[in-house]
Scaffold this motif. Sequence first.
Motif, PDB file in Angstrom:
ATOM      1  N   GLY A   1       0.668  -1.317  -0.025  1.00 59.06           N
ATOM      2  CA  GLY A   1      -0.025  -0.022   0.128  1.00 59.06           C
ATOM      3  C   GLY A   1       0.836   1.250  -0.137  1.00 59.06           C
ATOM      4  N   ILE A   2       2.369   1.090  -0.097  1.00 58.63           N
ATOM      5  CA  ILE A   2       2.954   2.317  -0.077  1.00 58.63           C
ATOM      6  C   ILE A   2       2.696   3.342  -1.368  1.00 58.63           C
ATOM      7  N   SER A   3       2.830   4.561  -1.160  1.00 58.96           N
ATOM      8  CA  SER A   3       2.783   5.636  -2.225  1.00 58.96           C
ATOM      9  C   SER A   3       4.014   6.205  -2.367  1.00 58.96           C
ATOM     10  N   ILE A   4       4.387   6.016  -3.670  1.00 55.03           N
ATOM     11  CA  ILE A   4       5.701   6.528  -4.155  1.00 55.03           C
ATOM     12  C   ILE A   4       5.608   7.238  -5.312  1.00 55.03           C
ATOM     13  N   TYR A   5       6.276   8.603  -5.502  1.00 56.87           N
ATOM     14  CA  TYR A   5       6.407   9.482  -6.625  1.00 56.87           C
ATOM     15  C   TYR A   5       7.739   9.561  -6.649  1.00 56.87           C
ATOM     16  N   ALA A   6       8.383   9.166  -7.869  1.00 52.10           N
ATOM     17  CA  ALA A   6       9.848   9.150  -8.067  1.00 52.10           C
ATOM     18  C   ALA A   6      10.260   9.733  -9.393  1.00 52.10           C
ATOM     19  N   LYS A   7      11.463  10.241  -9.399  1.00 48.77           N
ATOM     20  CA  LYS A   7      12.169  10.884 -10.274  1.00 48.77           C
ATOM     21  C   LYS A   7      13.350  10.309 -10.692  1.00 48.77           C
ATOM     22  N   PHE A   8      13.502   9.647 -11.993  1.00 48.63           N
ATOM     23  CA  PHE A   8      14.680   8.988 -12.313  1.00 48.63           C
ATOM     24  C   PHE A   8      15.596   9.715 -13.389  1.00 48.63           C
ATOM     25  N   TYR A   9      16.846   9.765 -13.002  1.00 41.23           N
ATOM     26  CA  TYR A   9      17.740  10.630 -13.902  1.00 41.23           C
ATOM     27  C   TYR A   9      18.672   9.558 -14.440  1.00 41.23           C
ATOM     28  N   PHE A  10      18.883   9.665 -15.831  1.00 42.04           N
ATOM     29  CA  PHE A  10      19.698   8.921 -16.721  1.00 42.04           C
ATOM     30  C   PHE A  10      21.145   9.782 -16.920  1.00 42.04           C
ATOM     31  N   TYR A  11      22.247   9.097 -16.440  1.00 42.33           N
ATOM     32  CA  TYR A  11      23.643   9.642 -16.654  1.00 42.33           C
ATOM     33  C   TYR A  11      24.267   8.749 -17.336  1.00 42.33           C
ATOM     34  N   ASP A  12      25.640   9.208 -17.884  1.00 43.93           N
ATOM     35  CA  ASP A  12      26.752   8.250 -18.327  1.00 43.93           C
ATOM     36  C   ASP A  12      27.688   8.054 -17.196  1.00 43.93           C
ATOM     37  N   GLU A  13      28.447   7.142 -17.304  1.00 46.76           N
ATOM     38  CA  GLU A  13      29.502   7.004 -15.998  1.00 46.76           C
ATOM     39  C   GLU A  13      29.952   8.368 -15.355  1.00 46.76           C
ATOM     40  N   GLU A  14      30.673   9.304 -16.001  1.00 39.81           N
ATOM     41  CA  GLU A  14      31.201  10.659 -15.543  1.00 39.81           C
ATOM     42  C   GLU A  14      29.970  11.524 -14.835  1.00 39.81           C
ATOM     43  N   GLY A  15      29.068  11.615 -15.685  1.00 41.49           N
ATOM     44  CA  GLY A  15      27.901  12.296 -15.061  1.00 41.49           C
ATOM     45  C   GLY A  15      27.321  11.700 -13.741  1.00 41.49           C
TER      46      GLY A  15
ATOM     47  N   THR B   1      23.910  18.034  -0.710  1.00 42.79           N
ATOM     48  CA  THR B   1      22.965  19.045  -0.755  1.00 42.79           C
ATOM     49  C   THR B   1      21.656  18.107  -0.301  1.00 42.79           C
ATOM     50  N   VAL B   2      20.487  18.998   0.111  1.00 37.30           N
ATOM     51  CA  VAL B   2      19.136  18.684   0.696  1.00 37.30           C
ATOM     52  C   VAL B   2      18.342  18.621  -0.607  1.00 37.30           C
ATOM     53  N   TYR B   3      18.068  19.538  -1.465  1.00 40.37           N
ATOM     54  CA  TYR B   3      17.016  19.532  -2.373  1.00 40.37           C
ATOM     55  C   TYR B   3      17.735  19.696  -3.827  1.00 40.37           C
ATOM     56  N   PRO B   4      18.010  18.944  -4.526  1.00 39.29           N
ATOM     57  CA  PRO B   4      18.967  18.975  -5.712  1.00 39.29           C
ATOM     58  C   PRO B   4      18.562  20.193  -6.757  1.00 39.29           C
ATOM     59  N   SER B   5      19.271  20.854  -7.337  1.00 44.50           N
ATOM     60  CA  SER B   5      18.930  21.874  -8.249  1.00 44.50           C
ATOM     61  C   SER B   5      18.917  21.395  -9.907  1.00 44.50           C
ATOM     62  N   SER B   6      17.758  21.319 -10.349  1.00 47.15           N
ATOM     63  CA  SER B   6      17.696  21.035 -11.618  1.00 47.15           C
ATOM     64  C   SER B   6      18.604  21.580 -12.860  1.00 47.15           C
ATOM     65  N   THR B   7      19.040  22.727 -12.437  1.00 48.12           N
ATOM     66  CA  THR B   7      19.961  23.298 -13.161  1.00 48.12           C
ATOM     67  C   THR B   7      21.614  22.568 -13.147  1.00 48.12           C
ATOM     68  N   ILE B   8      21.615  22.234 -11.895  1.00 51.22           N
ATOM     69  CA  ILE B   8      23.098  21.486 -11.724  1.00 51.22           C
ATOM     70  C   ILE B   8      22.901  20.174 -12.145  1.00 51.22           C
ATOM     71  N   LEU B   9      21.746  19.462 -12.275  1.00 48.76           N
ATOM     72  CA  LEU B   9      21.500  18.155 -12.484  1.00 48.76           C
ATOM     73  C   LEU B   9      21.808  18.203 -14.183  1.00 48.76           C
TER      74      LEU B   9
END
Length: 261
Positions: free
Chosen positions: A192-206, A217-225
């Motif tokens: 019954g767990i509720s999850i909202y997830a964002k997945f980010y795809f990177y190469d190995e260096e990224g 950090t606490v809250y990741p910045s979309s700009t830096i991502l």
Amino acid sequence: MINVKKYMKVGILIMAISMSMAGLTGCKMAKDKIENKIEDNLQAEIGEEFKVFWLQGSNFDTEYKAYVSPVINQEIRFTVFADKDGKLDGSYKNSYYTAKVWNDFAQEIIEEFDVNGLEAFCKAEAGPATEEEMSIVPEVTSLDTTVKEYLELIPNCEFGLYVILNESDAMNKETLNKIVKVLAKMDEIYPGISIYAKFYFYDEEGYKKTKDYFKSTVYPSSTILKENNLKYSLNNGIKDGVVNYSVQEMLETLGESNVTQ
């Protein structure tokens, strides 16, 4: 003839700069002192060493907001409020214990991806699904509180996840299937767990750069991502025992945009 006015202006400018630098130095010393007091007070109250890694406030403020981590596990980040003498308000234990539960859940996500042969790093946070419920959330009263106990404490809880993946090919069906499997496994462990997830795809260096950034950090910045050469991102989750998007539905979403979102 010596231009007295010119030299007076230069002298005044030098004095202004010196006073400004002295003021900045004074502010820095005052903030360092408050950080030290917060760290000392937390250690005295909880019995662990802590490190303040960000402090909001100035010499004119009566309350400061600090982001803090236990020295032994700096992936746990929580918020502390204190006065100008570093005296803590009453919320610091609940904040720490809650952050510990969130980090425990993030580690479970990381381990489950590892079981499925995919390197991942995760940040988690959680709370009631509606704003009305925010004011009546029970406090977490123990550092030993488990994820299961947390979900029992807050039945309407929804977990929000940031997940970075060491995988640049988001169109890979095998990778997308692993995302579905991990989400389904969480529902199996916590029905019954509720999850909202964002997945980010990177190469190995990224991935390495972004993992280091996530840890600090606490809250990741979309700009830096994006600056870390983000390849793709997509949403998925689980609600009422059902994974929100199948592999095919995720492929269709990625195919429609074919760019990072």
